[in-house]
Design a protein around this motif. Sequence first.
Motif, PDB file in Angstrom:
ATOM      1  N   ALA A   1      35.767  50.375  38.957  1.00  0.00           N
ATOM      2  CA  ALA A   1      36.708  49.301  38.639  1.00  0.00           C
ATOM      3  C   ALA A   1      37.395  49.577  37.304  1.00  0.00           C
ATOM      4  O   ALA A   1      38.613  49.370  37.161  1.00  0.00           O
ATOM      5  CB  ALA A   1      35.971  47.959  38.595  1.00  0.00           C
ATOM      6  N   THR A   2      36.642  50.054  36.333  1.00  0.00           N
ATOM      7  CA  THR A   2      37.225  50.382  35.028  1.00  0.00           C
ATOM      8  C   THR A   2      38.206  51.549  35.162  1.00  0.00           C
ATOM      9  O   THR A   2      39.299  51.531  34.571  1.00  0.00           O
ATOM     10  CB  THR A   2      36.113  50.746  34.019  1.00  0.00           C
ATOM     11  N   PHE A   3      37.841  52.564  35.932  1.00  0.00           N
ATOM     12  CA  PHE A   3      38.701  53.739  36.121  1.00  0.00           C
ATOM     13  C   PHE A   3      40.025  53.357  36.794  1.00  0.00           C
ATOM     14  O   PHE A   3      41.106  53.779  36.358  1.00  0.00           O
ATOM     15  CB  PHE A   3      37.970  54.786  36.972  1.00  0.00           C
TER      16      PHE A   3
ATOM     17  N   ALA B   1      31.393  50.790  28.827  1.00  0.00           N
ATOM     18  CA  ALA B   1      32.789  51.210  28.974  1.00  0.00           C
ATOM     19  C   ALA B   1      33.634  50.054  29.491  1.00  0.00           C
ATOM     20  O   ALA B   1      34.762  49.825  29.031  1.00  0.00           O
ATOM     21  CB  ALA B   1      32.873  52.400  29.921  1.00  0.00           C
ATOM     22  N   PHE B   2      33.107  49.323  30.437  1.00  0.00           N
ATOM     23  CA  PHE B   2      33.773  48.134  30.981  1.00  0.00           C
ATOM     24  C   PHE B   2      34.038  47.126  29.866  1.00  0.00           C
ATOM     25  O   PHE B   2      35.152  46.598  29.722  1.00  0.00           O
ATOM     26  CB  PHE B   2      32.873  47.529  32.069  1.00  0.00           C
ATOM     27  N   ALA B   3      33.009  46.863  29.068  1.00  0.00           N
ATOM     28  CA  ALA B   3      33.135  45.895  27.974  1.00  0.00           C
ATOM     29  C   ALA B   3      34.115  46.377  26.908  1.00  0.00           C
ATOM     30  O   ALA B   3      34.851  45.579  26.322  1.00  0.00           O
ATOM     31  CB  ALA B   3      31.765  45.641  27.351  1.00  0.00           C
ATOM     32  N   ALA B   4      34.150  47.689  26.663  1.00  0.00           N
ATOM     33  CA  ALA B   4      35.082  48.232  25.670  1.00  0.00           C
ATOM     34  C   ALA B   4      36.525  48.011  26.107  1.00  0.00           C
ATOM     35  O   ALA B   4      37.392  47.647  25.296  1.00  0.00           O
ATOM     36  CB  ALA B   4      34.820  49.724  25.468  1.00  0.00           C
TER      37      ALA B   4
ATOM     38  N   ALA C   1      25.399  41.917  34.337  1.00  0.00           N
ATOM     39  CA  ALA C   1      26.027  40.604  34.136  1.00  0.00           C
ATOM     40  C   ALA C   1      26.032  40.230  32.661  1.00  0.00           C
ATOM     41  O   ALA C   1      27.018  39.686  32.143  1.00  0.00           O
ATOM     42  CB  ALA C   1      25.297  39.547  34.954  1.00  0.00           C
ATOM     43  N   THR C   2      24.942  40.521  31.966  1.00  0.00           N
ATOM     44  CA  THR C   2      24.867  40.224  30.533  1.00  0.00           C
ATOM     45  C   THR C   2      25.900  41.023  29.756  1.00  0.00           C
ATOM     46  O   THR C   2      26.603  40.485  28.887  1.00  0.00           O
ATOM     47  CB  THR C   2      23.451  40.539  30.002  1.00  0.00           C
ATOM     48  N   ILE C   3      26.013  42.302  30.059  1.00  0.00           N
ATOM     49  CA  ILE C   3      26.950  43.157  29.327  1.00  0.00           C
ATOM     50  C   ILE C   3      28.398  42.766  29.602  1.00  0.00           C
ATOM     51  O   ILE C   3      29.235  42.745  28.698  1.00  0.00           O
ATOM     52  CB  ILE C   3      26.709  44.636  29.696  1.00  0.00           C
ATOM     53  N   ILE C   4      28.701  42.422  30.843  1.00  0.00           N
ATOM     54  CA  ILE C   4      30.077  42.086  31.210  1.00  0.00           C
ATOM     55  C   ILE C   4      30.474  40.705  30.696  1.00  0.00           C
ATOM     56  O   ILE C   4      31.563  40.516  30.140  1.00  0.00           O
ATOM     57  CB  ILE C   4      30.248  42.156  32.744  1.00  0.00           C
ATOM     58  N   LEU C   5      29.583  39.716  30.866  1.00  0.00           N
ATOM     59  CA  LEU C   5      29.953  38.328  30.599  1.00  0.00           C
ATOM     60  C   LEU C   5      29.793  37.921  29.141  1.00  0.00           C
ATOM     61  O   LEU C   5      30.471  36.991  28.689  1.00  0.00           O
ATOM     62  CB  LEU C   5      29.130  37.394  31.488  1.00  0.00           C
ATOM     63  N   SER C   6      28.901  38.580  28.406  1.00  0.00           N
ATOM     64  CA  SER C   6      28.669  38.173  27.014  1.00  0.00           C
ATOM     65  C   SER C   6      29.947  38.198  26.176  1.00  0.00           C
ATOM     66  O   SER C   6      30.281  37.194  25.538  1.00  0.00           O
ATOM     67  CB  SER C   6      27.594  39.064  26.374  1.00  0.00           C
ATOM     68  N   PRO C   7      30.687  39.312  26.154  1.00  0.00           N
ATOM     69  CA  PRO C   7      31.908  39.313  25.338  1.00  0.00           C
ATOM     70  C   PRO C   7      33.007  38.403  25.874  1.00  0.00           C
ATOM     71  O   PRO C   7      33.896  37.998  25.125  1.00  0.00           O
ATOM     72  CB  PRO C   7      32.347  40.786  25.361  1.00  0.00           C
ATOM     73  N   ILE C   8      32.962  38.060  27.171  1.00  0.00           N
ATOM     74  CA  ILE C   8      33.978  37.183  27.747  1.00  0.00           C
ATOM     75  C   ILE C   8      33.723  35.728  27.370  1.00  0.00           C
ATOM     76  O   ILE C   8      34.640  34.996  26.965  1.00  0.00           O
ATOM     77  CB  ILE C   8      34.003  37.333  29.284  1.00  0.00           C
ATOM     78  N   LEU C   9      32.477  35.279  27.496  1.00  0.00           N
ATOM     79  CA  LEU C   9      32.161  33.856  27.327  1.00  0.00           C
ATOM     80  C   LEU C   9      31.777  33.476  25.904  1.00  0.00           C
ATOM     81  O   LEU C   9      31.881  32.297  25.539  1.00  0.00           O
ATOM     82  CB  LEU C   9      31.026  33.465  28.286  1.00  0.00           C
TER      83      LEU C   9
END
Length: 425
Positions: A27-29, A287-290, A335-343
């Motif tokens: 998805a990131t790529f 990488a997704f979070a970056a 889920a923690t890595i993806i959602l933490s910086p969003i929420l």
Amino acid sequence: MNIAVLFGSFILMMALSVPVGYAIGIATFITLSCFSNIPVALITQNAITGCDSFPLMAIPFFMLAGNLMSSGGIAKRIVDFADTLLGWIQGGLCIVTTIACMFFAAISGSAMATTSAIGGFMIPEMEKRGYSRPFSAALAASAGTIGVIIPPSIPFVIYAVVVGESISDLFMAGIVPGILMGVVLIIVSVFRTGGENVSKGERPTFKKVWVSFKGAFWALLTPVIILGGIYSGIFTPTESAVVAVVYCFVVSVFIYREIDLKGVYDSFYRSISVNGMTTFMVGLSMAFAAYLTMERIPHKIAAAMLSVTDNRIVLLLLINVFLLFIGCLIDNIPATIILSPILLPVVTQIGMSPITFGVMLTMNLAIGFVTPPYGINLFVAAGISGEPMTRLIKPMLFFIGGLLIALGLTTFCEPVTLGLLGLMK
């Protein structure tokens, strides 16, 4: 458009049963290639640098300590001691199962390991005493969720690394919520078994308690050494994980003598296998979070959510419902890595502490361990008990209700998470 493609492609691949780590990376790529001038080398660079972290080293060592506990007699002795003290009262084995999970959680940091280790002992024993097998399996799965709340917690380590918070503070903040989860599960389970014809153990004598305590002494000392060392400043959380491995190895091999070289090899093998999958997910999730951060996607989502409502209670309820839904579908770590910086930008704007949010986030996703279709604790408990997962759903609903009460108190009453932390500081 890039937000829709990023999350849409990720959800599509999850629906097609693509492994989570690959789904995140692909998805990131796709999004980088189609909607950004950022080179795709960002993925490999952040995947490698994201895993090159001293705090993340705690994860494989806590996994290994948990496996050594499970196969080396430490977990069994904790269960035996709790059964001696509490097995003779009404609903005693329910209390024993929950408390044993809390003790095991204070070493392993893993919900699945807690369910597997304690459930393997307690589900057959509860059935012998007259408890139904689906009820026993549902309780073991529910109590296993405490494994990621009571410190040390692997998801807390992940969250702390992603958002830059103190691991020790998160560990401290998780103590009261973890105990609260145990208390509500005990109340629910004892209430549910109050009218059933289940047998009780013998009322213990002082001699029997003393013998059981002596047998469990080294096992009971394990969380004291680990958590005491962290909070006294003797060693860091990562160093405590290494201490836990050495201590569990010495106790299992030389004191209890219940594990041989093959057992040690099996413990290492299981830990390496699970850690390999975890590290792969963590790297690609970084990488997704970056990319999220570089495109300011968390700030855009925060602004959109706050434009809907700025009422703190309504917003927190919406976030909780969203996280409960995500927990049903995605593993805790990605889920923690993806959602933490969003929420996190959303909740900080309405006055919630990042520490409280970390506990709330983890608790929501932990409830996902006992809700289909993901429900990893349900799969483990069903495998141990030999019951189809569908038969665990009905008794599980009562335990989920109790866990939701604990979640509500954690969300809306910040002293639950920050009270002990404030006293210690």
